[in-house]
Design a protein around this motif. Structure first.
Motif, PDB file in Angstrom:
ATOM      1  N   ALA A 129       0.815  -1.216   0.000  1.00  0.00           N
ATOM      2  CA  ALA A 129       0.000   0.000   0.000  1.00  0.00           C
ATOM      3  C   ALA A 129       0.848   1.265   0.000  1.00  0.00           C
ATOM      4  O   ALA A 129       0.332   2.348  -0.250  1.00  0.00           O
ATOM      5  N   ALA A 130       2.148   1.124   0.301  1.00  0.00           N
ATOM      6  CA  ALA A 130       3.054   2.272   0.315  1.00  0.00           C
ATOM      7  C   ALA A 130       4.480   1.744   0.344  1.00  0.00           C
ATOM      8  O   ALA A 130       4.721   0.552   0.591  1.00  0.00           O
ATOM      9  N   ASP A 131       5.427   2.631   0.095  1.00  0.00           N
ATOM     10  CA  ASP A 131       6.835   2.249   0.191  1.00  0.00           C
ATOM     11  C   ASP A 131       7.159   1.824   1.620  1.00  0.00           C
ATOM     12  O   ASP A 131       6.603   2.372   2.588  1.00  0.00           O
ATOM     13  N   GLY A 132       8.070   0.871   1.775  1.00  0.00           N
ATOM     14  CA  GLY A 132       8.453   0.466   3.117  1.00  0.00           C
ATOM     15  C   GLY A 132       9.392  -0.714   3.122  1.00  0.00           C
ATOM     16  O   GLY A 132       9.972  -1.079   2.100  1.00  0.00           O
ATOM     17  N   VAL A 133       9.533  -1.319   4.304  1.00  0.00           N
ATOM     18  CA  VAL A 133      10.394  -2.469   4.521  1.00  0.00           C
ATOM     19  C   VAL A 133       9.561  -3.580   5.144  1.00  0.00           C
ATOM     20  O   VAL A 133       8.775  -3.332   6.073  1.00  0.00           O
ATOM     21  N   VAL A 134       9.708  -4.793   4.653  1.00  0.00           N
ATOM     22  CA  VAL A 134       8.982  -5.939   5.203  1.00  0.00           C
ATOM     23  C   VAL A 134       9.593  -6.288   6.563  1.00  0.00           C
ATOM     24  O   VAL A 134      10.770  -6.629   6.651  1.00  0.00           O
ATOM     25  N   VAL A 135       8.794  -6.196   7.621  1.00  0.00           N
ATOM     26  CA  VAL A 135       9.292  -6.503   8.964  1.00  0.00           C
ATOM     27  C   VAL A 135       8.747  -7.821   9.494  1.00  0.00           C
ATOM     28  O   VAL A 135       9.163  -8.286  10.555  1.00  0.00           O
ATOM     29  N   TYR A 136       7.801  -8.427   8.768  1.00  0.00           N
ATOM     30  CA  TYR A 136       7.332  -9.775   9.130  1.00  0.00           C
ATOM     31  C   TYR A 136       6.764 -10.426   7.890  1.00  0.00           C
ATOM     32  O   TYR A 136       6.007  -9.804   7.130  1.00  0.00           O
ATOM     33  N   SER A 137       7.132 -11.687   7.685  1.00  0.00           N
ATOM     34  CA  SER A 137       6.585 -12.490   6.601  1.00  0.00           C
ATOM     35  C   SER A 137       6.507 -13.914   7.126  1.00  0.00           C
ATOM     36  O   SER A 137       7.521 -14.603   7.228  1.00  0.00           O
TER      37      SER A 137
ATOM     38  N   LEU B 143       5.344 -13.392  -1.353  1.00  0.00           N
ATOM     39  CA  LEU B 143       6.358 -13.213  -2.390  1.00  0.00           C
ATOM     40  C   LEU B 143       7.548 -12.376  -1.930  1.00  0.00           C
ATOM     41  O   LEU B 143       8.460 -12.126  -2.711  1.00  0.00           O
ATOM     42  N   VAL B 144       7.547 -11.930  -0.678  1.00  0.00           N
ATOM     43  CA  VAL B 144       8.643 -11.096  -0.171  1.00  0.00           C
ATOM     44  C   VAL B 144       9.146 -11.661   1.147  1.00  0.00           C
ATOM     45  O   VAL B 144       8.436 -12.392   1.838  1.00  0.00           O
ATOM     46  N   LYS B 145      10.379 -11.306   1.490  1.00  0.00           N
ATOM     47  CA  LYS B 145      11.010 -11.786   2.714  1.00  0.00           C
ATOM     48  C   LYS B 145      11.251 -10.632   3.671  1.00  0.00           C
ATOM     49  O   LYS B 145      11.272  -9.463   3.264  1.00  0.00           O
TER      50      LYS B 145
ATOM     51  N   THR C 280       8.066  -1.176  -2.843  1.00  0.00           N
ATOM     52  CA  THR C 280       7.544   0.117  -3.284  1.00  0.00           C
ATOM     53  C   THR C 280       6.031   0.025  -3.419  1.00  0.00           C
ATOM     54  O   THR C 280       5.462  -1.055  -3.601  1.00  0.00           O
ATOM     55  N   ALA C 281       5.381   1.173  -3.323  1.00  0.00           N
ATOM     56  CA  ALA C 281       3.928   1.215  -3.428  1.00  0.00           C
ATOM     57  C   ALA C 281       3.474   0.615  -4.749  1.00  0.00           C
ATOM     58  O   ALA C 281       4.005   0.960  -5.811  1.00  0.00           O
ATOM     59  N   GLY C 282       2.516  -0.307  -4.697  1.00  0.00           N
ATOM     60  CA  GLY C 282       2.009  -0.934  -5.906  1.00  0.00           C
ATOM     61  C   GLY C 282       2.738  -2.198  -6.299  1.00  0.00           C
ATOM     62  O   GLY C 282       2.280  -2.922  -7.191  1.00  0.00           O
ATOM     63  N   GLN C 283       3.845  -2.506  -5.642  1.00  0.00           N
ATOM     64  CA  GLN C 283       4.593  -3.724  -5.960  1.00  0.00           C
ATOM     65  C   GLN C 283       3.847  -4.940  -5.416  1.00  0.00           C
ATOM     66  O   GLN C 283       3.373  -4.929  -4.276  1.00  0.00           O
ATOM     67  N   GLN C 284       3.721  -5.996  -6.210  1.00  0.00           N
ATOM     68  CA  GLN C 284       3.055  -7.205  -5.730  1.00  0.00           C
ATOM     69  C   GLN C 284       3.919  -7.878  -4.676  1.00  0.00           C
ATOM     70  O   GLN C 284       5.098  -8.131  -4.887  1.00  0.00           O
ATOM     71  N   ILE C 285       3.307  -8.159  -3.507  1.00  0.00           N
ATOM     72  CA  ILE C 285       4.029  -8.783  -2.409  1.00  0.00           C
ATOM     73  C   ILE C 285       3.446 -10.142  -2.029  1.00  0.00           C
ATOM     74  O   ILE C 285       4.064 -10.901  -1.276  1.00  0.00           O
ATOM     75  N   ALA C 286       2.254 -10.463  -2.544  1.00  0.00           N
ATOM     76  CA  ALA C 286       1.606 -11.730  -2.185  1.00  0.00           C
ATOM     77  C   ALA C 286       0.528 -12.048  -3.198  1.00  0.00           C
ATOM     78  O   ALA C 286       0.189 -11.236  -4.071  1.00  0.00           O
ATOM     79  N   GLU C 287      -0.011 -13.270  -3.067  1.00  0.00           N
ATOM     80  CA  GLU C 287      -1.167 -13.687  -3.839  1.00  0.00           C
ATOM     81  C   GLU C 287      -2.333 -13.905  -2.881  1.00  0.00           C
ATOM     82  O   GLU C 287      -2.160 -14.495  -1.810  1.00  0.00           O
TER      83      GLU C 287
END
Length: 310
Positions: free
Chosen positions: A226-234, A264-266, A272-279
């Motif tokens: 939903a916005a730029d950031g860093v994955v802190v839990y997956s 899809l991310v670790k 980045t905002a709009g980047q696919q991170i999951a299904e």
């Protein structure tokens, strides 16, 4: 004459007893008498105190996931437990879920709400690693600085809450896949966009055990940051969320994406905002949907107050 009076008195006593019993069976509000010149007021039932207690760290936990699970700000959680950056924790470690002056409640692993006011250390915009073995690492010594023969035991890997970015642990770059276009809205110093294309099927309710919105769709539909950031839990260690991703946008805002069929991310990856991170999927749910949350300083807020209008 005396007999008649005794019967009269008995009748009065019986009537008073019936009225007293009727009054006892009637629900009523408590009215507090005002001070001189003031107005009376009805006292509402006291609010249930926020739970405290402790939480025992297990493998796979991060400071962020523990804070998210228990409804607290990660900076408060670190402060209450005297944990400095990079917020390193270990399996088996017991963490307080409230300030030291607060009476503890029974140990719990489910969602609760605790609001803290302790000063918060600032966190770097990096992310945690999963929990490793239960033993904390030993301090480095001059002897340990030189190369040593390979040991037969598994190396100790601490749980890092937010390690500083160095040449050895800099989060991997985001994939080159272009972000999907879409409307945006700036709020809280973050530029937000919708995390999925489906219809809104459930609105935010502050009292829900899992407070957020639900967006419909079908299995495999893209779930986007939903916005730029860093994955802190997956991971999938939070009951009720299924396959969950949490993204940190700044020191105040996190967003969470639950019920995915595939992540899809670790942790540690910048997105980045709009980047696919999951299904999209139905893990932890009865239908295919995205459970989406925004939290400000650990507290759930209505995402519709941040996302752009459709």
């Amino acid at each position: 004459m005396l007999v008649s009076m005794n019967g009269y008195l008995r009748s009065i006593a019986l009537t008073l007893a019936v009225l007293t019993l009727a009054a006892c069976g009637t629900q009523r509000s408590v009215v507090v008498q005002p001070a001189a010149g003031g107005a009376s007021r009805t006292v509402a039932p006291a609010a249930r105190p926020a739970p405290g207690g402790t939480y025992k760290v297990v493998k796979g936990d991060t400071l962020y996931s523990i804070a998210f699970r228990n409804g607290v700000d990660f900076r408060d959680l670190a402060s209450w437990n005297h944990i400095d950056t990079p917020y390193t924790i270990w399996p088996g470690q017991e963490l307080r879920l409230a300030p030291e002056g607060k009476a503890p409640a029974p140990t719990r692993n489910m969602t609760g709400v605790v609001v803290g006011t302790t000063a918060r250390p600032q966190a770097p915009a990096a992310a945690p690693a999963h929990a490793g073995p239960a033993s904390p690492p030993q301090p480095a010594t001059a002897a340990s600085a030189s190369p040593a023969p390979a040991a037969s035991t598994t190396p100790v890997v601490p749980v890092a809450g937010a390690p500083a970015a160095t040449a050895s642990n800099t989060p991997p770059p985001a994939p080159a896949t272009p972000a999907a276009p879409g409307a945006t809205r700036s709020n809280g110093g973050v530029t937000w966009r919708w995390p999925a294309d489906g219809q809104l099927i459930k609105r935010f309710q502050a009292g829900d055990a899992i407070p957020g919105i639900e967006i419909g769709g079908k299995a495999g539909d893209p779930v986007r940051a939903a916005a730029d950031g860093v994955v802190v839990y997956s991971g999938n260690g939070l009951v009720g969320y299924g396959e969950l991703i949490i993204v940190k946008h700044n020191d105040s805002y996190l967003s969470a994406y639950g019920h995915n069929s595939k992540r899809l991310v670790k942790e540690g990856q910048r997105v980045t905002a709009g980047q696919q991170i999951a299904e999209m999927g139905s893990t932890g749910a009865s239908r295919d949907e995205l459970q989406f949350q925004i939290r400000k300083d650990g507290n759930p807020v209505d995402p519709l107050g941040y996302l752009p209008s459709r």
